[in-house]
Design a protein around this motif. Structure first.
Motif, PDB file in Angstrom:
ATOM      1  N   ARG A 152       0.829  -1.207   0.000  1.00 27.77           N
ATOM      2  CA  ARG A 152       0.000   0.000   0.000  1.00 27.77           C
ATOM      3  C   ARG A 152       0.863   1.256   0.000  1.00 27.77           C
ATOM      4  NH1 ARG A 152      -5.569  -0.779   2.543  1.00 27.77           N
ATOM      5  NH2 ARG A 152      -5.384   1.427   3.057  1.00 27.77           N
ATOM      6  N   GLN A 153       1.930   1.239   0.789  1.00 28.37           N
ATOM      7  CA  GLN A 153       2.761   2.438   0.875  1.00 28.37           C
ATOM      8  C   GLN A 153       3.545   2.651  -0.407  1.00 28.37           C
ATOM      9  OE1 GLN A 153       2.055   4.687   2.589  1.00 28.37           O
ATOM     10  NE2 GLN A 153       3.531   5.418   4.069  1.00 28.37           N
ATOM     11  N   ARG A 154       3.953   1.577  -1.087  1.00 28.02           N
ATOM     12  CA  ARG A 154       4.629   1.727  -2.377  1.00 28.02           C
ATOM     13  C   ARG A 154       3.665   2.283  -3.419  1.00 28.02           C
ATOM     14  NH1 ARG A 154       6.287  -3.894  -3.614  1.00 28.02           N
ATOM     15  NH2 ARG A 154       7.168  -3.031  -5.540  1.00 28.02           N
ATOM     16  N   VAL A 155       2.400   1.895  -3.339  1.00 30.69           N
ATOM     17  CA  VAL A 155       1.390   2.481  -4.229  1.00 30.69           C
ATOM     18  C   VAL A 155       1.210   3.961  -3.907  1.00 30.69           C
ATOM     19  CG1 VAL A 155      -1.048   2.436  -4.914  1.00 30.69           C
ATOM     20  CG2 VAL A 155       0.204   0.278  -4.588  1.00 30.69           C
ATOM     21  N   ALA A 156       1.247   4.313  -2.627  1.00 26.33           N
ATOM     22  CA  ALA A 156       1.137   5.722  -2.237  1.00 26.33           C
ATOM     23  C   ALA A 156       2.293   6.530  -2.810  1.00 26.33           C
ATOM     24  CB  ALA A 156       1.102   5.849  -0.713  1.00 26.33           C
ATOM     25  N   VAL A 157       3.490   5.946  -2.850  1.00 25.70           N
ATOM     26  CA  VAL A 157       4.627   6.627  -3.474  1.00 25.70           C
ATOM     27  C   VAL A 157       4.376   6.802  -4.969  1.00 25.70           C
ATOM     28  CG1 VAL A 157       7.074   6.460  -4.031  1.00 25.70           C
ATOM     29  CG2 VAL A 157       6.281   5.847  -1.745  1.00 25.70           C
ATOM     30  N   ALA A 158       3.878   5.743  -5.620  1.00 22.87           N
ATOM     31  CA  ALA A 158       3.576   5.834  -7.054  1.00 22.87           C
ATOM     32  C   ALA A 158       2.573   6.951  -7.322  1.00 22.87           C
ATOM     33  CB  ALA A 158       3.034   4.498  -7.559  1.00 22.87           C
ATOM     34  N   ARG A 159       1.555   7.052  -6.485  1.00 21.65           N
ATOM     35  CA  ARG A 159       0.561   8.112  -6.644  1.00 21.65           C
ATOM     36  C   ARG A 159       1.190   9.492  -6.475  1.00 21.65           C
ATOM     37  NH1 ARG A 159      -3.937   8.126  -2.159  1.00 21.65           N
ATOM     38  NH2 ARG A 159      -2.039   8.619  -0.981  1.00 21.65           N
ATOM     39  N   ALA A 160       2.176   9.585  -5.575  1.00 24.94           N
ATOM     40  CA  ALA A 160       2.802  10.878  -5.305  1.00 24.94           C
ATOM     41  C   ALA A 160       3.714  11.347  -6.427  1.00 24.94           C
ATOM     42  CB  ALA A 160       3.593  10.807  -4.002  1.00 24.94           C
ATOM     43  N   VAL A 161       4.205  10.423  -7.266  1.00 24.61           N
ATOM     44  CA  VAL A 161       5.186  10.807  -8.296  1.00 24.61           C
ATOM     45  C   VAL A 161       4.663  10.696  -9.713  1.00 24.61           C
ATOM     46  CG1 VAL A 161       7.069  10.105  -6.768  1.00 24.61           C
ATOM     47  CG2 VAL A 161       6.248   8.491  -8.500  1.00 24.61           C
ATOM     48  N   ILE A 162       3.443  10.167  -9.908  1.00 28.51           N
ATOM     49  CA  ILE A 162       2.939   9.910 -11.256  1.00 28.51           C
ATOM     50  C   ILE A 162       2.868  11.185 -12.094  1.00 28.51           C
ATOM     51  CG2 ILE A 162       0.547  10.094 -10.464  1.00 28.51           C
ATOM     52  CD1 ILE A 162       1.885   7.911 -13.374  1.00 28.51           C
ATOM     53  N   HIS A 163       2.595  12.322 -11.476  1.00 21.11           N
ATOM     54  CA  HIS A 163       2.476  13.576 -12.213  1.00 21.11           C
ATOM     55  C   HIS A 163       3.801  14.334 -12.292  1.00 21.11           C
ATOM     56  CE1 HIS A 163       1.940  14.445  -8.001  1.00 21.11           C
ATOM     57  NE2 HIS A 163       1.911  15.748  -8.185  1.00 21.11           N
ATOM     58  N   ARG A 164       4.897  13.635 -11.945  1.00 17.12           N
ATOM     59  CA  ARG A 164       6.248  14.186 -12.023  1.00 17.12           C
ATOM     60  C   ARG A 164       6.343  15.534 -11.294  1.00 17.12           C
ATOM     61  NH1 ARG A 164       9.230  11.308 -15.601  1.00 17.12           N
ATOM     62  NH2 ARG A 164      10.803  12.951 -15.728  1.00 17.12           N
ATOM     63  N   PRO A 165       6.097  15.531  -9.988  1.00 14.75           N
ATOM     64  CA  PRO A 165       6.091  16.788  -9.233  1.00 14.75           C
ATOM     65  C   PRO A 165       7.480  17.391  -9.115  1.00 14.75           C
ATOM     66  CG  PRO A 165       5.996  14.942  -7.730  1.00 14.75           C
ATOM     67  CD  PRO A 165       5.854  14.368  -9.107  1.00 14.75           C
ATOM     68  N   ALA A 166       7.522  18.684  -8.895  1.00 13.61           N
ATOM     69  CA  ALA A 166       8.795  19.362  -8.663  1.00 13.61           C
ATOM     70  C   ALA A 166       9.357  19.021  -7.298  1.00 13.61           C
ATOM     71  CB  ALA A 166       8.599  20.880  -8.786  1.00 13.61           C
ATOM     72  N   VAL A 167       8.468  18.816  -6.319  1.00 16.74           N
ATOM     73  CA  VAL A 167       8.876  18.565  -4.937  1.00 16.74           C
ATOM     74  C   VAL A 167       8.065  17.407  -4.377  1.00 16.74           C
ATOM     75  CG1 VAL A 167       8.992  19.526  -2.600  1.00 16.74           C
ATOM     76  CG2 VAL A 167       9.496  20.986  -4.574  1.00 16.74           C
ATOM     77  N   ILE A 168       8.746  16.494  -3.676  1.00 20.00           N
ATOM     78  CA  ILE A 168       8.090  15.405  -2.958  1.00 20.00           C
ATOM     79  C   ILE A 168       8.280  15.651  -1.470  1.00 20.00           C
ATOM     80  CG2 ILE A 168       8.007  12.917  -2.538  1.00 20.00           C
ATOM     81  CD1 ILE A 168       9.349  12.583  -5.327  1.00 20.00           C
ATOM     82  N   LEU A 169       7.184  15.639  -0.720  1.00 26.12           N
ATOM     83  CA  LEU A 169       7.220  15.816   0.725  1.00 26.12           C
ATOM     84  C   LEU A 169       6.686  14.546   1.368  1.00 26.12           C
ATOM     85  CD1 LEU A 169       5.766  19.442   0.905  1.00 26.12           C
ATOM     86  CD2 LEU A 169       8.177  18.769   0.929  1.00 26.12           C
ATOM     87  N   ALA A 170       7.448  13.977   2.305  1.00 23.65           N
ATOM     88  CA  ALA A 170       7.067  12.712   2.917  1.00 23.65           C
ATOM     89  C   ALA A 170       7.140  12.826   4.436  1.00 23.65           C
ATOM     90  CB  ALA A 170       7.977  11.593   2.426  1.00 23.65           C
ATOM     91  N   ASP A 171       6.046  12.504   5.110  1.00 18.58           N
ATOM     92  CA  ASP A 171       5.965  12.615   6.567  1.00 18.58           C
ATOM     93  C   ASP A 171       5.887  11.219   7.175  1.00 18.58           C
ATOM     94  OD1 ASP A 171       5.706  13.487   9.133  1.00 18.58           O
ATOM     95  OD2 ASP A 171       3.841  14.594   8.831  1.00 18.58           O
ATOM     96  N   GLU A 172       7.005  10.731   7.712  1.00 20.51           N
ATOM     97  CA  GLU A 172       7.094   9.406   8.329  1.00 20.51           C
ATOM     98  C   GLU A 172       6.515   8.317   7.422  1.00 20.51           C
ATOM     99  OE1 GLU A 172       8.705   8.706  10.922  1.00 20.51           O
ATOM    100  OE2 GLU A 172       8.848  10.510  12.153  1.00 20.51           O
ATOM    101  N   PRO A 173       6.933   8.233   6.157  1.00 24.46           N
ATOM    102  CA  PRO A 173       6.311   7.287   5.222  1.00 24.46           C
ATOM    103  C   PRO A 173       6.570   5.827   5.556  1.00 24.46           C
ATOM    104  CG  PRO A 173       8.272   8.232   4.254  1.00 24.46           C
ATOM    105  CD  PRO A 173       8.032   8.983   5.533  1.00 24.46           C
ATOM    106  N   THR A 174       7.577   5.544   6.388  1.00 28.73           N
ATOM    107  CA  THR A 174       7.879   4.159   6.758  1.00 28.73           C
ATOM    108  C   THR A 174       7.609   3.886   8.236  1.00 28.73           C
ATOM    109  OG1 THR A 174      10.207   4.659   7.230  1.00 28.73           O
ATOM    110  CG2 THR A 174       9.658   4.051   4.977  1.00 28.73           C
ATOM    111  N   GLY A 175       6.969   4.814   8.922  1.00 30.43           N
ATOM    112  CA  GLY A 175       6.824   4.731  10.365  1.00 30.43           C
ATOM    113  C   GLY A 175       6.035   3.528  10.852  1.00 30.43           C
ATOM    114  N   SER A 176       5.112   3.003  10.033  1.00 31.09           N
ATOM    115  CA  SER A 176       4.276   1.882  10.468  1.00 31.09           C
ATOM    116  C   SER A 176       4.713   0.556   9.851  1.00 31.09           C
ATOM    117  CB  SER A 176       2.813   2.158  10.102  1.00 31.09           C
ATOM    118  OG  SER A 176       2.665   2.292   8.699  1.00 31.09           O
ATOM    119  N   LEU A 177       5.882   0.536   9.202  1.00 37.83           N
ATOM    120  CA  LEU A 177       6.328  -0.654   8.476  1.00 37.83           C
ATOM    121  C   LEU A 177       7.464  -1.367   9.195  1.00 37.83           C
ATOM    122  CD1 LEU A 177       6.387   0.824   4.857  1.00 37.83           C
ATOM    123  CD2 LEU A 177       4.510  -0.394   5.988  1.00 37.83           C
TER     124      LEU A 177
END
Length: 238
Positions: A152-177
Motif C-alpha cells: 500500500r505504501q509503495r502504491v502511495a509513493v507511485a501516486r505521489a510521483v505519477i504527475h512528475r512533481p517538482a517537490v516530494i514531501l514525505a511525513d514518516e512514510p515508513t513509520g508503520s512498516l
C-alpha cells in the motif's frame, strides 16, 4: 530542474497558536535551503515541529511570520485556492497513512492523481509504465484492502510521483512498516525522486532511513541544525 524551479527555501519562520493558557510556539527557524533535485531528511524528537514545517512547505498552512518559497513562487503569500492549485500541480505528498481510496484499484488510485493535477491526456499509458517500473504491475487491479502495508505504501509513493512533481514531501512514510518493507518503500521513493529530478524533503525518526538522503537536518527545540548523512548534528550549522 523543473520548469517552475524546485528549490525549497524557508526564511524566518514562526508558527504560533493562541490557546486559553497562552500562546503555543510550534516552530521557529531562521533558514532552510534545499537545492533543486536534492534529498533532505528532517529528524528530531516528537513535538519539535517536523510535521508543522512540512505542512508549511506544502502550503497546507501559512506561517505566523516568515516565507516559504518553491522555485520562484512564494507559496506562503498565496491565497488558499492558489496554494491548493500550486500544490496539486507541483507537489507529491506521502504520509505514514497511505490514504488510498478504498473503492479504487491500484491503477485507479494512481491515475486519479493525474486528473487532479490536470494531466490526464495519456493517463493509462503513464500509470502502466510507472507501475511496471516500480514493480507494482501485478497489483494493478487490486483494491487497497487486498494489499499488505508495504505494498500500500509503495502504491502511495507511485501516486505521489505519477504527475512528475517538482517537490516530494514525505511525513514518516515508513513509520508503520517493518524494516524490510520500510527499505523497499524508501528504495521506491528515492529511485523515483532521482528519476524525475524532484526535490525530496523527508521527515523520519529512523536514522537508517534518514541516511539514504543526501543530507540530514536535525530539528530540536525549534532550532534547525544540519549534519552530513553519517554524522551527529552540529549545532548552529545549516
Amino acid at each position: 530542474m523543473k520548469p517552475a524551479g524546485n528549490s525549497v527555501t524557508a526564511r524566518d519562520l514562526v508558527v504560533e497558536y493562541p490557546t486559553p493558557r497562552g500562546t503555543v510556539h510550534a516552530l521557529s527557524l531562521d533558514r532552510l535551503e534545499v537545492d533543486g533535485g536534492e534529498s533532505v531528511a528532517i529528524m528530531g524528537p516528537s513535538g519539535c515541529g517536523k510535521s508543522t514545517l512540512l505542512g508549511l512547505l506544502a502550503g497546507l498552512a501559512r506561517p505566523t511570520t516568515g516565507t516559504v518559497t518553491i522555485g520562484a513562487t512564494v507559496i506562503s503569500s498565496l491565497q488558499e485556492k492558489a496554494r491548493i492549485r500550486f500544490r496539486r500541480q507541483n507537489m507529491g505528498m506521502v504520509y505514514q497513512a497511505d490514504n488510498l481510496l478504498p473503492h479504487l484499484s491500484v491503477e485507479e488510485n494512481v491515475g486519479l492523481q493525474l486528473g487532479i493535477a490536470r494531466r490526464a491526456a495519456d493517463a493509462d499509458g503513464e500509470v502502466e509504465a510507472l507501475l511496471q517500473r516500480l514493480g507494482l504491475a501485478a497489483l494493478r487491479t487490486r483494491l487497497p484492502d487486498q494489499l499488505s502495508g508495504g505494498q500500500r505504501q509503495r502504491v502511495a509513493v507511485a501516486r505521489a510521483v505519477i504527475h512528475r512533481p517538482a517537490v516530494i514531501l514525505a511525513d514518516e512514510p515508513t513509520g508503520s512498516l517493518d524494516p524490510a518493507n520500510a527499505e523497499r518503500v524508501i528504495d521506491t521513493m528515492i529511485d523515483s525522486q532521482r528519476a524525475i529530478g524532484a526535490t525530496l524533503v523527508l521527515v523520519t525518526h529512523d536514522p537508517s532511513i534518514a541516511r539514504r538522503a543526501d543530507r540530514i537536518i536535525e530539528l530540536e527545540r525549534a532550532i534547525l541544525t544540519a549534519a552530513a548523512p553519517d554524522a551527529v548534528a552540529v549545532p548552529d550549522a545549516v
